[in-house]
Scaffold this motif. Structure first.
Motif, short mmCIF file in Angstrom:
data_model
loop_
_atom_site.label_atom_id
_atom_site.label_comp_id
_atom_site.label_asym_id
_atom_site.label_seq_id
_atom_site.Cartn_x
_atom_site.Cartn_y
_atom_site.Cartn_z
N ILE A 192 5.72 18.35 24.56
CA ILE A 192 5.32 18.01 23.20
C ILE A 192 5.03 19.25 22.36
N ASP A 193 4.68 20.35 23.02
CA ASP A 193 4.33 21.57 22.27
C ASP A 193 5.43 22.63 22.33
N ALA A 194 6.66 22.21 22.64
CA ALA A 194 7.79 23.15 22.71
C ALA A 194 8.00 23.83 21.35
N HIS A 195 8.31 25.13 21.37
CA HIS A 195 8.51 25.91 20.15
C HIS A 195 9.92 25.77 19.59
N VAL A 196 10.90 26.06 20.45
CA VAL A 196 12.30 26.05 20.02
C VAL A 196 13.16 25.32 21.05
N GLN A 197 14.31 24.83 20.58
CA GLN A 197 15.27 24.19 21.47
C GLN A 197 16.68 24.44 20.94
N CYS A 223 20.88 35.38 22.44
CA CYS A 223 19.50 34.88 22.46
C CYS A 223 18.79 35.26 23.76
N ALA A 224 19.51 35.15 24.88
CA ALA A 224 18.93 35.49 26.17
C ALA A 224 18.59 36.98 26.25
N LYS A 225 19.48 37.81 25.69
CA LYS A 225 19.24 39.25 25.70
C LYS A 225 18.06 39.65 24.82
N LYS A 226 17.89 38.94 23.71
CA LYS A 226 16.83 39.28 22.77
C LYS A 226 15.48 38.69 23.15
N CYS A 227 15.47 37.71 24.03
CA CYS A 227 14.20 37.09 24.44
C CYS A 227 13.47 38.02 25.40
N CYS A 255 14.87 34.73 18.93
CA CYS A 255 16.14 34.08 19.30
C CYS A 255 16.72 33.30 18.12
N ILE A 256 15.86 32.73 17.28
CA ILE A 256 16.32 31.94 16.14
C ILE A 256 17.07 32.82 15.15
N GLU A 257 16.51 33.99 14.88
CA GLU A 257 17.13 34.90 13.92
C GLU A 257 18.45 35.47 14.44
N ILE A 264 20.02 27.44 17.67
CA ILE A 264 18.64 27.37 18.15
C ILE A 264 17.73 27.02 16.97
N LYS A 265 16.95 25.98 17.13
CA LYS A 265 16.14 25.47 16.03
C LYS A 265 14.65 25.48 16.39
N VAL A 266 13.83 25.61 15.35
CA VAL A 266 12.40 25.42 15.52
C VAL A 266 12.16 23.93 15.72
#
Length: 273
Positions: A192-197, A223-227, A255-257, A264-266
């Motif tokens: 329920i408190d997930a940030h991004v998906q 996204c994986a490299k930047k996380c 990752c969103i940017e 990838i969305k908020v």
């Protein structure tokens, strides 16, 4: 006339006799029901969703009362409040339940995706999926015919104006009925408190998925490299977010940017349409 009257009298007597025999048999073979079962059933939300693994609320109530190995926290829709009450009634210990809700991993509306043929059949995703895996060119995308909406026992899903299901985070209980009903497996349960998906379900390689949908995940791995926390991995050409790591460690979702296709969305609280 007399024969007809005799037949009626005879049938009445036979009926009374059988009724008397059944009444005696019912009394003799009566099975006493534990009243605690009905007390537990009254606590349950009556969604009959089967998320507990049993065929409805009564079946789970019977199991949790009779079988000491059945835990009191299996009712996902009931969440912590129901879990604690069932534990009190049965004298068991209820472990904490992680709240979850349904998330639709697709944004492939008609504006964003292409079809391989025009579908004019039964308005049901399962039916549409039978013929050539559905009309969408992306064989992993939402078909937009609302089977998830029809299968939600809590009225937590609506189709938006683009024919993509929208889940009301405030109403969704995380029972998983929509997840099971979706033939494309576009829906999954997330914390329920997930940030991004990742708003994509395609397993095709980037060049192919981009041809079918302009907002698809390319599987590029940026996204994986930047996380910084290794919360994202690319599996089968699709980025997958580990929400537990993301929630615990991330305060700046770079990752969103960095996502070139904005797949990838908020995660936001969706209001019911």
């Amino acid at each position: 006339m007399e024969i007809a009257i005799l037949i009626v009298i005879l049938m009445t007597c036979v009926g009374l006799l059988f009724g008397f025999i059944l009444a005696i048999a019912n009394k003799k073979f009566e099975v006493e029901v534990n009243p605690l079962i009905h007390m537990v059933e009254d606590v349950l939300p009556k969604g009959q969703c089967g998320a507990c693994g049993y065929a409805g609320c009564l079946a789970y109530a019977e199991a949790v009362v009779i079988d000491e190995d059945v835990p009191p926290n299996l009712c996902i829709p009931g969440k912590e409040a129901v879990s604690k009450r069932v534990a009190e009634l049965t004298g068991k210990v209820a472990e904490e339940i992680e709240p979850r809700y349904a998330y639709v991993h697709c944004d492939g509306c008609k504006e964003n995706s292409v079809d391989k043929y025009e579908y004019d059949g039964i308005q049901d995703c399962i039916s549409a999926n039978i013929f050539l895996n559905g009309p969408k060119a992306c064989e992993y995308g939402c078909l937009g015919l609302g089977t998830c909406v029809k299968n939600c026992p809590f009225d937590a899903i609506d189709m938006n104006e683009k024919s993509i299901p929208v889940v009301n985070k405030n109403i969704c209980t995380g029972c998983g009925k929509c997840e099971s009903a979706c033939p494309k497996k576009v829906i999954s349960m997330i914390p329920i408190d997930a940030h991004v998906q990742v708003k994509c379900n395609s397993k095709d390689k980037g060049a192919v998925s981009k041809k079918f949908c302009r907002v698809s995940c390319l599987g590029c791995g940026i996204c994986a490299k930047k996380c910084e926390h290794e919360a994202i991995k690319v599996e089968n050409n699709l980025a997958v977010v580990d929400s537990s790591i993301c929630v615990e460690k991330c305060s700046n979702a770079t990752c969103i940017e960095k996502c070139p296709s904005k797949a990838i969305k908020v995660v936001k609280i969706n209001k019911k349409l």
